[in-house]
Design an enzyme around this catalytic site. Structure first.
Site, PDB file in Angstrom:
ATOM      1  N   ASP A   1      68.742  36.338  -1.959  1.00 18.22           N
ATOM      2  CA  ASP A   1      69.612  37.520  -1.954  1.00 18.22           C
ATOM      3  C   ASP A   1      70.532  37.451  -0.740  1.00 18.22           C
ATOM      4  O   ASP A   1      70.472  36.475   0.026  1.00 18.22           O
ATOM      5  CB  ASP A   1      68.774  38.814  -1.977  1.00 18.22           C
ATOM      6  CG  ASP A   1      69.476  39.911  -2.776  1.00 18.22           C
ATOM      7  OD1 ASP A   1      70.622  40.242  -2.436  1.00 18.22           O
ATOM      8  OD2 ASP A   1      68.889  40.425  -3.747  1.00 18.22           O
TER       9      ASP A   1
ATOM     10  N   HIS B   1      75.155  38.709  -4.743  1.00 21.40           N
ATOM     11  CA  HIS B   1      73.929  38.667  -3.935  1.00 21.40           C
ATOM     12  C   HIS B   1      73.735  37.279  -3.334  1.00 21.40           C
ATOM     13  O   HIS B   1      72.623  36.758  -3.281  1.00 21.40           O
ATOM     14  CB  HIS B   1      72.711  39.071  -4.781  1.00 21.40           C
ATOM     15  CG  HIS B   1      72.644  40.539  -5.080  1.00 21.40           C
ATOM     16  ND1 HIS B   1      72.165  41.466  -4.192  1.00 21.40           N
ATOM     17  CD2 HIS B   1      73.031  41.249  -6.174  1.00 21.40           C
ATOM     18  CE1 HIS B   1      72.235  42.686  -4.717  1.00 21.40           C
ATOM     19  NE2 HIS B   1      72.769  42.584  -5.926  1.00 21.40           N
TER      20      HIS B   1
ATOM     21  N   GLU C   1      74.958  43.394 -10.127  1.00 19.53           N
ATOM     22  CA  GLU C   1      75.707  43.963  -9.000  1.00 19.53           C
ATOM     23  C   GLU C   1      76.620  42.940  -8.327  1.00 19.53           C
ATOM     24  O   GLU C   1      76.502  42.703  -7.130  1.00 19.53           O
ATOM     25  CB  GLU C   1      74.719  44.517  -7.966  1.00 19.53           C
ATOM     26  CG  GLU C   1      73.826  45.597  -8.526  1.00 19.53           C
ATOM     27  CD  GLU C   1      72.764  46.068  -7.531  1.00 19.53           C
ATOM     28  OE1 GLU C   1      72.477  47.273  -7.527  1.00 19.53           O
ATOM     29  OE2 GLU C   1      72.208  45.250  -6.775  1.00 19.53           O
TER      30      GLU C   1
END
Ligand code: ACM
Length: 455
Positions: free
Chosen positions: A108, A179, A241
């Site tokens: 991440d 990410h 995202e």
């Protein structure tokens, strides 16, 4: 159960093709115990049941099989690194609850946790951050302590093998194309001009991969490595995202990226597993979707003909607070009680592979904290995924204290049913609780594109 007790000492265990996959039948008689399993996993679960019946066990027959093939938990080892012994213990605990998938979120913005041959800076640089945010982003606090760690290839093989012995499949995920700040910190050429460190704060970095041919090759090499190490048919590419601020094009670039990764995985005999954002613009054929943005994306995935793992945040995110008690550690997200988890029901569709709980570890700096957040809510999840659709919380609640004695014997730091102990609070890492209505409205807006696709 019939009166009398079975001779527990002799267990005749055998595979039986007439028993459902992962199911078992136990025949307990004074002469001995016969255990028939639909598979080695069925025998494993049958032996667990036998051990719980006590010694000697009562006579009678137990017939049992799980409802779902995917009984999962996601553990985020990127936000806080969990050393190998912690992962092995966590595997023991999930297998003890008959869960059979450990989805490992391996990378991440805040840390890259796996060696990849030929890319040494992913671990020498990307696995470390200089500081960690304490509590919710809204407070802007940091601990100024370096944090990090990574798994060698041998470590990963050990985790996979240990899991397999317990009939758990480890599904790896490297989150891309967003990410990715830790990887870009290691190799700025993967990014779009960002030349900074591994992220120290929570939230979503806008520094995402560029989509050059060289960067796509990097992604393919990473997926190759996952395929070499993890036997799982499904390989996770994340896909959640991903801000598009740094891209000249828009969202459709991501759909193209996902399609290329799916094609590469198909060439290796694997399938792509991604968060429900991969539905935007049409997910690749055969992709399996982890539906997390509330309850709507699971329905969207089903309408689009995809197999789906249901993990809606408001129902199954175990980083969300367990009560409104001010002593809960770093209370974030919406209220998610033990009873809420027990009551969760996924859509009734053959495309639902199963259900998983997600454990994001921004606010869990140790396995001890993970255990507090996971248990006993994972005990409730175990009932959702194994037992029938119609469940009775009162029945579960009556059985739970006996089960918590087992967890006590294993030294599990579960949340007491009476509430947090004084030492469980984390006043130095303050939270930011949300109201359910606000979160549901936000999720409805976030998933508007999925409804548009289906119109
Ligand atoms: C997620 O919670 N971003 C999958």
């Amino acid at each position: 159960m019939e009166p009398g007790t079975a001779a527990g000492a002799t267990v005749d265990a055998r595979l039986d093709p007439d028993v459902p996959p992962e199911g078992y039948v136990l025949d307990l008689a004074p002469e001995g115990v016969v255990l028939r399993g639909g598979s080695e996993a069925g025998l494993f679960y049958g032996r667990q049941t036998l051990a719980r019946l006590g010694s000697p066990p009562p006579c009678g027959r137990v017939e049992d099989a799980p409802r779902f093939a995917w009984r999962g938990v996601m553990l985020d080892v990127a936000r806080h690194f969990m050393p190998v012994p912690d992962v092995l213990r966590f595997l023991d605990l999930i297998a003890f609850h008959r869960l059979n998938v450990l989805h490992l979120h391996l990378t991440d913005d805040q840390g890259w946790r796996i060696e990849v041959p030929g890319w040494p800076r992913l671990t020498s640089v990307g696995a470390w951050r200089s500081s960690t945010m304490l509590g919710s982003r809204v407070h802007g606090r940091y601990d100024d302590q370096p944090h990090g760690g990574f798994y060698t290839t041998d470590d990963l093989r050990e985790i996979v093998e240990y899991a397999a012995e317990r009939h758990v499949t480890v599904v790896p995920e490297v989150d891309m194309p967003g990410h990715m700040q830790a990887a870009i910190a290691a190799y700025p050429r993967l990014g779009n001009g960002f030349d900074g460190p591994v992220r120290t704060g929570w939230g979503i970095s806008t520094h995402v991969l560029n989509l050059s041919p060289e960067t796509l090759d990097f992604c393919r090499r990473v997926l190759d490595h996952l395929c070499d190490v993890f036997p799982s048919e499904l390989i996770g590419i994340g896909g959640d995202e991903c801000p598009t601020d740094e891209w000249p094009g828009g969202r459709e670039l991501q759909a193209d990226f996902t399609a290329r990764m799916a094609e590469h995985l198909a060439g290796r005999g694997r399938r792509l597993f991604g968060w429900d954002e991969i539905l935007a613009g049409g997910a690749p054929d055969g992709a399996v979707v982890a539906a997390w943005r509330g309850v709507e994306p699971a329905e969207a995935a089903i309408r689009a003909g995809h197999r789906v793992v249901c993990c809606p945040d408001v129902k199954l995110y175990l980083d969300y607070r367990q009560s409104d008690d001010p002593g809960e550690p770093t209370p974030v997200g919406t209220l998610l009680t033990l009873e809420d988890v027990h009551a969760y029901e996924p859509p009734d569709s053959p495309l639902v592979l199963g259900v998983q709980a997600n454990i994001w570890t921004e606010h869990m700096e140790s396995l001890r904290r993970v255990e507090y957040m996971a248990f006993p809510r994972l005990c409730a999840l175990a009932e959702v995924v194994w037992g029938p659709a119609g469940r009775d919380f009162a029945d579960f609640a009556a059985r739970l204290p006996g089960h918590l004695e087992r967890l006590d014997a294993l030294g599990v730091n579960y949340r007491p049913l009476t509430g947090p102990r004084p030492g469980d609070a984390r006043p130095g890492a303050p939270g930011h609780p949300r109201e359910l209505a606000d979160r549901l409205a936000e999720l409805h807006e976030m998933t508007a594109d999925l409804r548009g696709d289906q119109a």
